[in-house]
Scaffold this active site. Sequence first.
Site, PDB file in Angstrom:
ATOM      1  N   MET A  27       2.804 -40.150  -4.524  1.00 51.51           N
ATOM      2  CA  MET A  27       4.112 -40.160  -3.970  1.00 51.51           C
ATOM      3  C   MET A  27       4.910 -41.211  -4.643  1.00 51.51           C
ATOM      4  SD  MET A  27       3.793 -39.634   0.249  1.00 51.51           S
ATOM      5  CE  MET A  27       3.103 -41.082   0.839  1.00 51.51           C
ATOM      6  N   ALA A  29       5.849 -44.560  -6.996  1.00 53.16           N
ATOM      7  CA  ALA A  29       5.424 -46.112  -6.904  1.00 53.16           C
ATOM      8  C   ALA A  29       4.303 -46.415  -7.534  1.00 53.16           C
ATOM      9  CB  ALA A  29       5.324 -46.550  -5.589  1.00 53.16           C
ATOM     10  N   GLU A  32      -1.770 -49.610 -11.044  1.00 51.38           N
ATOM     11  CA  GLU A  32      -3.009 -49.287 -11.770  1.00 51.38           C
ATOM     12  C   GLU A  32      -3.928 -48.284 -11.166  1.00 51.38           C
ATOM     13  OE1 GLU A  32      -5.785 -49.394 -14.827  1.00 51.38           O
ATOM     14  OE2 GLU A  32      -3.463 -50.101 -14.792  1.00 51.38           O
ATOM     15  N   HIS A  34      -3.107 -45.715  -9.737  1.00 48.77           N
ATOM     16  CA  HIS A  34      -2.916 -44.333 -10.191  1.00 48.77           C
ATOM     17  C   HIS A  34      -3.372 -44.102 -11.596  1.00 48.77           C
ATOM     18  CE1 HIS A  34       0.075 -44.734  -6.603  1.00 48.77           C
ATOM     19  NE2 HIS A  34      -0.395 -43.779  -6.162  1.00 48.77           N
ATOM     20  N   GLY A 148      -8.081 -40.389  -5.112  1.00 46.48           N
ATOM     21  CA  GLY A 148      -8.588 -41.866  -4.882  1.00 46.48           C
ATOM     22  C   GLY A 148      -9.645 -41.996  -3.526  1.00 46.48           C
ATOM     23  N   GLN A 154      -8.567 -38.608   3.880  1.00 47.64           N
ATOM     24  CA  GLN A 154      -8.028 -37.625   3.060  1.00 47.64           C
ATOM     25  C   GLN A 154      -8.639 -36.836   2.106  1.00 47.64           C
ATOM     26  OE1 GLN A 154      -3.799 -38.579   1.452  1.00 47.64           O
ATOM     27  NE2 GLN A 154      -5.070 -38.594  -0.536  1.00 47.64           N
ATOM     28  N   LEU A 185      -5.740 -51.829  -4.210  1.00 47.13           N
ATOM     29  CA  LEU A 185      -4.214 -51.342  -4.844  1.00 47.13           C
ATOM     30  C   LEU A 185      -3.843 -50.273  -3.818  1.00 47.13           C
ATOM     31  CD1 LEU A 185      -4.834 -51.217  -8.546  1.00 47.13           C
ATOM     32  CD2 LEU A 185      -3.265 -52.939  -7.278  1.00 47.13           C
TER      33      LEU A 185
END
Length: 333
Positions: A27, A29, A32, A34, A148, A154, A185
Amino acid sequence: MTTTLLSTAEELHARVRHGRRAVVMTMGALHEGHATLIRAARAIAGPDGEVVVTVFVNPLQFGAGEDLDRYPRTLEADLKIAEQAGADVVFAPSADEVYPGGRPQVQVSAGPMGERLEGSSRPGHFDGVLTVVAKLLHLARPDVALYGQKDAQQLALIRRMVRDLNFGVDIVGVPTVREEDGLALSSRNRYLSPDERSTALSLSRALFAGRDRHAAQEALRARAREVPATRARAEALSAIGESRAAADAHAVAKAAPGGPAAVRAAARLVLDEAVRFDPPLELDYLALVDPSDFTEIEDGFTGDAVLAVAARVGSTRLIDNIPLTFGSFGAAS
């Protein structure tokens, strides 16, 4: 490497494909965490494949009073991070591109698993998540998609959807990335004041306390299995000074208040203390669950589990989790 910015599925579909396409859904923003996902995607796709990073703030997964309007939108910075991590494409569609005609009348239902934990706290959240994931999988047409482990529920639901609805894509989970102090994070970390951040560290500390209690318990059980029970063997152990260790191992292994119960208790102690901090931690849930359906595990459980926590610090809601394995007679994962 130069990363191409695209905004329509038509542009994405027009690209010539040679190897595997790996997609990382975000989404925006980007941080690290990501970047770690993108690097993992690059490794899977290989030099001949393609890495696509989607950037789309999905309105369907935000409930009333949640932070849709203030959710950070930093596309220019996202593009730089994606490029540095090895992405070929950043696909940043508009809401009209993803949901032509507005809110879809037909959506994916997350089912009973989507009503537990995060789903209980955020009704309808996972229906929105699975609907946009399904849409983006169709729009991006990847061979593999990476998510992640921090969003463990999810990830589990996406795996279930892909399996139950016969999506032709591989789902890969990537371990949680943490800052040096242990905080997982998250794009929402930027909302925390210094004092709030100090309180927020209780989430990871609670998980680590549960993990350490689990590791110690599993090690003691393993030690107890190795210690002989006969008098002659006990005398032999005593001669080399191991009788006390053997007795302690047996005693703790037998007296331990059940593996899952001990893990929950260790984590709960940390969270109970954080409730008294300034600012205080407002606990939503602490759960030790089976990742296949996110139901609580019971004493005697063996196999993989997830210790998960969610709490609010100030106006910011945070989640975290760690994987554990019960009955392995080894350290936690």
